[in-house]
Each structure stands twice: as structure tokens, then as C-alpha cells.
Write a protein that holds these residues in place. Structure first.
Motif, short mmCIF file in Angstrom:
data_model
loop_
_atom_site.label_atom_id
_atom_site.label_comp_id
_atom_site.label_asym_id
_atom_site.label_seq_id
_atom_site.Cartn_x
_atom_site.Cartn_y
_atom_site.Cartn_z
N ILE A 49 -8.62 1.65 6.42
CA ILE A 49 -8.65 0.46 5.58
C ILE A 49 -9.87 -0.39 5.91
O ILE A 49 -10.12 -0.68 7.09
N LEU A 104 -5.13 -7.96 5.44
CA LEU A 104 -4.04 -7.02 5.57
C LEU A 104 -2.93 -7.64 6.41
O LEU A 104 -3.19 -8.10 7.53
N LEU A 107 0.83 -1.21 0.00
CA LEU A 107 0.00 0.00 0.00
C LEU A 107 0.87 1.25 0.00
O LEU A 107 0.55 2.24 -0.68
N TYR A 142 -4.03 5.73 7.46
CA TYR A 142 -4.91 4.95 6.60
C TYR A 142 -6.25 4.67 7.28
O TYR A 142 -6.33 4.53 8.50
#
Length: 103
Positions: free
Chosen positions: A73, A61, A29, A71
């Protein structure tokens, strides 16, 4: 000898089928953030980057690499270390499924 419904209506089905894990790491990422933004998969809102892992074909993840961005996510599964790394920068991991209880 063989009737049309010999194997049942739907054939053979595994009753305890598991969801196949398709992992992605924090490192991926970080390295591909700009490409994912240009494709419209990742969105940048101020200083926070938002992504749904299902949009890139992944559902888990992993913690490989270090997060340098904040982030948000959305993932079905995440390792505990990955969640800790994301939360260390005031990010969040949402949409996690709970593992079924062992009976």
C-alpha cells in the motif's frame, strides 16, 4: 478609498493550513478488492495486492478490520496498528510522510 491591491495579491491565506485527512480502512480494502481490481486501481501480482490510496481519493490507512491478503500500500499516512496488521502478513506500507517535529 479601496485600492486594487488592498487585500494583497492573493487575498487571505492561512499560514498553518493542514492537509485534510481522507481515511480508508483495511476492512474497506478487503471488502472491495475485486471491484478495485476491475476498475484498475488495485493490481494483483501473484499473491500480493498493490494499491496507491491516492488513486481512490484517500491519504490515510486505518486499522479497522483484519487483513487476509498480502498488500503493498502506498499511503501518505497510516495508523501504527494498520502498519502492524499489514506487516503481519509480510505486506508493506510505503510512501509515508513524517510528522513535523514540535519545536
Amino acid at each position: 478609498i479601496w485600492a486594487e491591491d488592498y487585500f494583497g495579491k492573493r487575498g487571505f491565506i492561512k499560514k498553518n493550513a493542514r492537509e485534510k485527512m481522507k481515511p480508508v480502512s483495511i476492512l474497506y480494502l478487503e471488502q472491495h478488492a475485486e471491484q478495485l481490481i476491475s476498475k484498475g486501481v488495485m493490481k494483483k501480482d501473484g499473491d500480493q495486492y498493490a494499491i496507491a490510496l491516492a488513486d481512490i481519493g484517500c491519504n490515510k490507512l486505518l486499522s479497522q478490520g483484519n487483513a487476509t491478503k498480502k498488500y503493498k500500500i502506498t499511503a501518505s499516512y497510516a495508523s501504527q496498528k494498520a502498519i502492524e496488521k499489514i506487516k503481519a502478513l509480510q505486506g508493506e506500507v510505503i510512501g509515508l510522510k513524517t510528522a513535523p517535529e514540535a519545536a
